[in-house]
Design an enzyme around this catalytic site. Structure first.
Site, PDB file in Angstrom:
ATOM      1  N   SER A   1      47.458  10.553  34.848  1.00 40.54           N
ATOM      2  CA  SER A   1      46.206   9.831  35.047  1.00 40.54           C
ATOM      3  C   SER A   1      46.133   8.616  34.138  1.00 40.54           C
ATOM      4  O   SER A   1      45.181   7.848  34.241  1.00 40.54           O
ATOM      5  CB  SER A   1      45.030  10.733  34.693  1.00 40.54           C
ATOM      6  OG  SER A   1      45.122  11.955  35.336  1.00 40.54           O
TER       7      SER A   1
ATOM      8  N   HIS B   1      49.330   8.690  41.656  1.00 38.69           N
ATOM      9  CA  HIS B   1      48.125   9.296  41.080  1.00 38.69           C
ATOM     10  C   HIS B   1      47.201   9.780  42.197  1.00 38.69           C
ATOM     11  O   HIS B   1      46.374   9.025  42.714  1.00 38.69           O
ATOM     12  CB  HIS B   1      47.435   8.257  40.173  1.00 38.69           C
ATOM     13  CG  HIS B   1      46.229   8.768  39.472  1.00 38.69           C
ATOM     14  ND1 HIS B   1      45.202   7.963  39.060  1.00 38.69           N
ATOM     15  CD2 HIS B   1      45.889  10.034  39.095  1.00 38.69           C
ATOM     16  CE1 HIS B   1      44.267   8.708  38.479  1.00 38.69           C
ATOM     17  NE2 HIS B   1      44.669   9.957  38.491  1.00 38.69           N
TER      18      HIS B   1
ATOM     19  N   GLU C   1      46.475   6.246  43.850  1.00 39.36           N
ATOM     20  CA  GLU C   1      46.822   5.043  43.100  1.00 39.36           C
ATOM     21  C   GLU C   1      48.325   5.068  42.862  1.00 39.36           C
ATOM     22  O   GLU C   1      48.838   6.050  42.299  1.00 39.36           O
ATOM     23  CB  GLU C   1      46.116   5.130  41.738  1.00 39.36           C
ATOM     24  CG  GLU C   1      45.321   3.958  41.337  1.00 39.36           C
ATOM     25  CD  GLU C   1      44.589   4.196  40.012  1.00 39.36           C
ATOM     26  OE1 GLU C   1      44.644   5.300  39.421  1.00 39.36           O
ATOM     27  OE2 GLU C   1      43.945   3.249  39.552  1.00 39.36           O
TER      28      GLU C   1
ATOM     29  N   ASN D   1      40.730   5.594  36.301  1.00 31.90           N
ATOM     30  CA  ASN D   1      40.286   6.285  35.092  1.00 31.90           C
ATOM     31  C   ASN D   1      39.741   5.352  34.017  1.00 31.90           C
ATOM     32  O   ASN D   1      39.045   5.809  33.118  1.00 31.90           O
ATOM     33  CB  ASN D   1      41.401   7.181  34.557  1.00 31.90           C
ATOM     34  CG  ASN D   1      41.515   8.413  35.427  1.00 31.90           C
ATOM     35  OD1 ASN D   1      40.503   8.935  35.895  1.00 31.90           O
ATOM     36  ND2 ASN D   1      42.729   8.853  35.694  1.00 31.90           N
TER      37      ASN D   1
HETATM   38  N1  LIG Z   1      42.380  17.512  37.344  1.00 33.38           N
HETATM   39  C1  LIG Z   1      42.171  16.339  37.907  1.00 33.38           C
HETATM   40  O1  LIG Z   1      41.082  16.056  38.458  1.00 33.38           O
HETATM   41  C2  LIG Z   1      43.274  15.297  37.936  1.00 33.38           C
HETATM   42  C3  LIG Z   1      43.131  14.206  38.800  1.00 33.38           C
HETATM   43  C4  LIG Z   1      44.179  13.270  38.881  1.00 33.38           C
HETATM   44  C5  LIG Z   1      45.295  13.423  38.085  1.00 33.38           C
HETATM   45  N2  LIG Z   1      45.385  14.487  37.236  1.00 33.38           N
HETATM   46  C6  LIG Z   1      46.601  14.606  36.422  1.00 33.38           C
HETATM   47  O2  LIG Z   1      47.459  15.550  37.039  1.00 33.38           O
HETATM   48  C7  LIG Z   1      48.238  16.221  36.029  1.00 33.38           C
HETATM   49  C8  LIG Z   1      48.011  17.711  36.142  1.00 33.38           C
HETATM   50  O3  LIG Z   1      46.632  17.961  35.942  1.00 33.38           O
HETATM   51  P1  LIG Z   1      45.954  19.329  36.431  1.00 33.38           P
HETATM   52  O4  LIG Z   1      44.484  19.099  36.413  1.00 33.38           O
HETATM   53  O5  LIG Z   1      46.632  19.811  37.662  1.00 33.38           O
HETATM   54  O6  LIG Z   1      46.351  20.290  35.210  1.00 33.38           O
HETATM   55  P2  LIG Z   1      46.302  21.893  35.170  1.00 33.38           P
HETATM   56  O7  LIG Z   1      46.037  22.249  33.763  1.00 33.38           O
HETATM   57  O8  LIG Z   1      45.405  22.434  36.242  1.00 33.38           O
HETATM   58  O9  LIG Z   1      47.819  22.306  35.585  1.00 33.38           O
HETATM   59  C9  LIG Z   1      48.948  21.957  34.841  1.00 33.38           C
HETATM   60  C10 LIG Z   1      50.041  22.953  35.192  1.00 33.38           C
HETATM   61  O10 LIG Z   1      51.286  22.497  34.609  1.00 33.38           O
HETATM   62  C11 LIG Z   1      51.983  23.657  34.180  1.00 33.38           C
HETATM   63  N3  LIG Z   1      53.009  23.285  33.207  1.00 33.38           N
HETATM   64  C12 LIG Z   1      52.858  22.950  31.903  1.00 33.38           C
HETATM   65  N4  LIG Z   1      54.053  22.686  31.332  1.00 33.38           N
HETATM   66  C13 LIG Z   1      54.991  22.852  32.316  1.00 33.38           C
HETATM   67  C14 LIG Z   1      56.403  22.752  32.361  1.00 33.38           C
HETATM   68  N5  LIG Z   1      57.089  22.401  31.288  1.00 33.38           N
HETATM   69  N6  LIG Z   1      57.025  23.004  33.532  1.00 33.38           N
HETATM   70  C15 LIG Z   1      56.340  23.368  34.636  1.00 33.38           C
HETATM   71  N7  LIG Z   1      54.985  23.492  34.645  1.00 33.38           N
HETATM   72  C16 LIG Z   1      54.321  23.240  33.503  1.00 33.38           C
HETATM   73  C17 LIG Z   1      50.903  24.557  33.605  1.00 33.38           C
HETATM   74  O11 LIG Z   1      51.326  25.889  33.472  1.00 33.38           O
HETATM   75  C18 LIG Z   1      49.784  24.368  34.636  1.00 33.38           C
HETATM   76  O12 LIG Z   1      49.878  25.311  35.689  1.00 33.38           O
HETATM   77  C19 LIG Z   1      47.818  15.616  34.690  1.00 33.38           C
HETATM   78  O13 LIG Z   1      48.691  14.590  34.353  1.00 33.38           O
HETATM   79  C20 LIG Z   1      46.421  15.096  34.997  1.00 33.38           C
HETATM   80  O14 LIG Z   1      46.015  14.039  34.151  1.00 33.38           O
HETATM   81  C21 LIG Z   1      44.400  15.433  37.139  1.00 33.38           C
END
Ligand SMILES: NC(=O)c1ccc[n+]([C@@H]2O[C@H](COP(=O)([O-])OP(=O)(O)OC[C@H]3O[C@@H](n4cnc5c(N)ncnc54)[C@H](O)[C@@H]3O)[C@@H](O)[C@H]2O)c1
Length: 285
Positions: A120, A141, A153, A191
């Site tokens: 993000s 994104h 994005e 963001n």
């Molecule tokens: N939540 C949102 O609304 C949103 C929106 C857009 C972008 N993002 C981005 O997307 C990405 C993920 O966010 P999220 O909300 O899905 O997070 P989340 O916490 O829901 O999920 C992250 C997952 O990654 C796994 N993980 C961690 N280390 C790992 C590894 N080494 N190998 C494999 N898996 C691993 C974790 O176990 C977890 O299941 C981030 O970069 C976040 O900024 C999030």
């Protein structure tokens, strides 16, 4: 370059959504996480989401079954990514977690594989620096919830090649999404804006200006937002919000991105939003 196999690293909120739309669009898709229980949780989210589409007659039961048959899970990233044409990393928004993954992907994946990140706001060029193929690293994104939100994005770093950009745009469009290409800068476009809304809303609550219901209500009624800032923060994840703000603040030094103390307290007490069943609405609603 024809994409057949997709690998999604991380099966949380975003990874599961990305894997779902990829499988629905016809790609053999493998979702990777560090523990089987996280993958099971991701698969159950996907089944629920597809089930709702079937219920609302947006897709047929047969399409759901086909999508599920194209979806695979693995806790072995090496095995899952070794023959992937397109990899999307969607793990925690921390450079120290993402960088080792890009180092490993560089070793594992064929040289032509494109390595995308759903970050993000972490610079795509930083992630690319962990590889020997910075021209093949790009930001995709996606927005939350992925199966419903149209916009993606696409973040082109100074070194992302035109070919990588073209393949990525075609791939993301093939998932039924619309794209906007932006430069690689902290928080990108979406963001830079939405994190300030979360931060200011938290400050209003700290100042006791109005209740969270009223803050959400007035924003929805006044600006035609489908959700208020607190409803959205609970859905996005308050830990994700703090990580985003911290990331932009650390990269720019802009005071307005310093996370409001209340946001940090919420994370410290484990009230990180809907994914854990407790967030702003459980504490202040
Ligand atoms: N939540 C949102 O609304 C949103 C929106 C857009 C972008 N993002 C981005 O997307 C990405 C993920 O966010 P999220 O909300 O899905 O997070 P989340 O916490 O829901 O999920 C992250 C997952 O990654 C796994 N993980 C961690 N280390 C790992 C590894 N080494 N190998 C494999 N898996 C691993 C974790 O176990 C977890 O299941 C981030 O970069 C976040 O900024 C999030």
């Amino acid at each position: 370059m024809a994409i057949k196999k997709v690998c999604v690293i991380g099966s949380g909120t975003m990874g599961s959504g990305i894997a779902q739309v990829s499988a629905q669009a016809g790609y053999e898709t493998t979702m990777v996480d560090v523990k089987q229980e996280f993958l099971d949780r991701g698969m159950s989210t996907i089944k629920k989401s597809l089930g709702k589409f079937v219920e609302k007659e947006k897709i047929k039961q047969e399409e759901m079954n086909k999508a599920l048959a194209r979806l695979h899970t693995s806790i072995d990233m090496e095995n899952a990514a070794k023959d992937a044409d397109y990899v999307i990393e969607a793990v925690f928004e921390r450079a120290e977690v993402k960088l080792p993954i890009f180092v490993q992907l560089e070793e594992i994946c064929p040289t032509e594989t494109i390595l995308a990140s759903n970050t993000s706001g972490i610079p795509v060029s930083l992630l690319a620096s962990a590889t020997k193929r910075p021209n093949k690293v790009i930001g995709t994104h996606f927005m939350n919830p992925v199966p419903l939100m149209k916009g993606v994005e696409i973040v082109k770093s100074l070194l992302t090649s035109e070919e990588t950009l073209k393949v990525s745009l075609d791939f993301v469009n093939s998932l039924g999404k619309e794209t906007v290409v932006v430069k690689d800068s902290p928080g990108f476009v979406t963001n830079r804006i939405v994190t300030l809304v979360f931060n200011e809303a938290a400050k209003l609550l700290e100042e006791n200006l109005a209740s969270i219901e009223d803050i959400d209500k007035i924003e929805k009624l006044s600006h035609n937002w489908p959700m208020g800032p607190f409803e959205l923060a609970d859905m996005v994840g308050i830990d994700v919000v703090v990580d985003l703000l911290e990331g932009i603040y650390q990269q720019t030094g802009w005071e307005r991105y310093k996370p409001a103390p209340l946001l940090k307290r919420m994370v410290e007490i484990g009230y990180t939003g809907r994914k854990v069943g407790k967030g702003f609405y459980q504490l202040f609603g």
